[in-house]
Design a protein around this motif. Structure first.
Motif, mmCIF file in Angstrom:
data_model
loop_
_atom_site.group_PDB
_atom_site.id
_atom_site.type_symbol
_atom_site.label_atom_id
_atom_site.label_comp_id
_atom_site.label_asym_id
_atom_site.label_seq_id
_atom_site.Cartn_x
_atom_site.Cartn_y
_atom_site.Cartn_z
ATOM 1 N N ARG A 169 -1.215 -5.607 10.289
ATOM 2 C CA ARG A 169 -0.142 -4.821 9.682
ATOM 3 C C ARG A 169 -0.731 -3.736 8.798
ATOM 4 N NH1 ARG A 169 1.240 -9.844 9.569
ATOM 5 N NH2 ARG A 169 0.674 -10.239 7.410
ATOM 6 N N LEU B 177 10.277 5.429 4.731
ATOM 7 C CA LEU B 177 10.227 4.078 4.176
ATOM 8 C C LEU B 177 10.282 3.037 5.289
ATOM 9 C CD1 LEU B 177 12.676 4.538 1.179
ATOM 10 C CD2 LEU B 177 10.181 4.523 1.128
ATOM 11 N N MET B 178 9.456 2.024 5.159
ATOM 12 C CA MET B 178 9.465 0.892 6.080
ATOM 13 C C MET B 178 8.680 -0.233 5.431
ATOM 14 S SD MET B 178 6.444 2.563 6.737
ATOM 15 C CE MET B 178 7.087 3.972 7.511
ATOM 16 N N ASP B 179 8.827 -1.420 5.951
ATOM 17 C CA ASP B 179 8.022 -2.534 5.449
ATOM 18 C C ASP B 179 6.568 -2.367 5.877
ATOM 19 O OD1 ASP B 179 10.090 -3.794 4.147
ATOM 20 O OD2 ASP B 179 10.551 -5.131 5.809
ATOM 21 N N TYR B 180 6.346 -2.119 7.156
ATOM 22 C CA TYR B 180 5.003 -1.946 7.701
ATOM 23 C C TYR B 180 5.100 -1.546 9.156
ATOM 24 C CZ TYR B 180 5.878 -6.693 9.433
ATOM 25 O OH TYR B 180 6.432 -7.798 10.030
ATOM 26 N N GLU C 114 -3.130 -6.047 6.444
ATOM 27 C CA GLU C 114 -2.809 -7.474 6.461
ATOM 28 C C GLU C 114 -3.076 -8.005 7.866
ATOM 29 O OE1 GLU C 114 0.804 -6.778 3.262
ATOM 30 O OE2 GLU C 114 1.289 -7.217 5.354
ATOM 31 N N ASN D 220 -1.515 -13.840 6.724
ATOM 32 C CA ASN D 220 -1.413 -12.816 5.687
ATOM 33 C C ASN D 220 -2.696 -12.641 4.857
ATOM 34 O OD1 ASN D 220 0.170 -10.725 4.722
ATOM 35 N ND2 ASN D 220 0.807 -11.886 2.940
ATOM 36 N N PRO E 151 0.766 -1.668 5.888
ATOM 37 C CA PRO E 151 1.966 -1.575 5.046
ATOM 38 C C PRO E 151 2.337 -0.165 4.606
ATOM 39 C CG PRO E 151 0.508 -3.305 4.249
ATOM 40 C CD PRO E 151 -0.240 -2.532 5.282
ATOM 41 N N GLN E 152 1.393 0.735 4.557
ATOM 42 C CA GLN E 152 1.705 2.081 4.065
ATOM 43 C C GLN E 152 1.170 3.156 5.001
ATOM 44 O OE1 GLN E 152 -0.062 1.557 0.168
ATOM 45 N NE2 GLN E 152 1.963 1.253 -0.707
#
Length: 126
Positions: A99, A108-111, A31, A10, A101-102
């Motif tokens: 990853r 909408l999702m985590d990544y 990430e 991370n 993330p946006q």
């Protein structure tokens, strides 16, 4: 494959990767995780940094790559990380996860992420 591995989990950087102009202009957070597979037996027995991979160097390399280069795809970024680390260190295998993330998908999702696994080329022995 070696049972031993070093894990850098991370790591967070700000980069300018993506196919859309806004991603290239505004940038976003990325990430990164890497798993470095290598024999750590001698490093552990001798408590010797020279017998392992200096993870501070690995972190600095990845930071520079993510923050100073631009890729259209996270796949390209992951491949560059894997290829360069395999060439620089005595690794047997590497796993790279990147990853986003946006991502600009309007939902909408985590990544979204990519994970690749690459092995060091085997040297032909006569």
């Amino acid at each position: 494959m070696a049972a031993d591995k070093l894990v850098l989990q991370n790591m967070v950087f700000y980069g300018y990767h993506g196919v859309f102009a806004a991603e290239k202009e505004l940038g976003q957070r990325f990430e990164v995780d890497v798993e470095l597979y290598l024999d750590l037996h001698q490093a552990g027995l001798n408590d010797d940094l020279e017998a392992t991979v200096n993870y501070a160097e690995v972190y600095t390399f990845i930071k520079k790559l993510v923050e100073e280069r631009a890729f259209n795809l996270v796949e390209g970024l992951a491949e560059e990380i894997a290829a360069t680390l395999l060439a620089a260190y005595n690794l047997q295998e590497i796993v790279v996860r990147v990853r986003k993330p946006q991502p600009p998908v309007g939902g909408l999702m985590d990544y979204f992420a990519v994970e690749i696994r690459r092995r060091a080329p085997k040297v032909n022995q006569l």
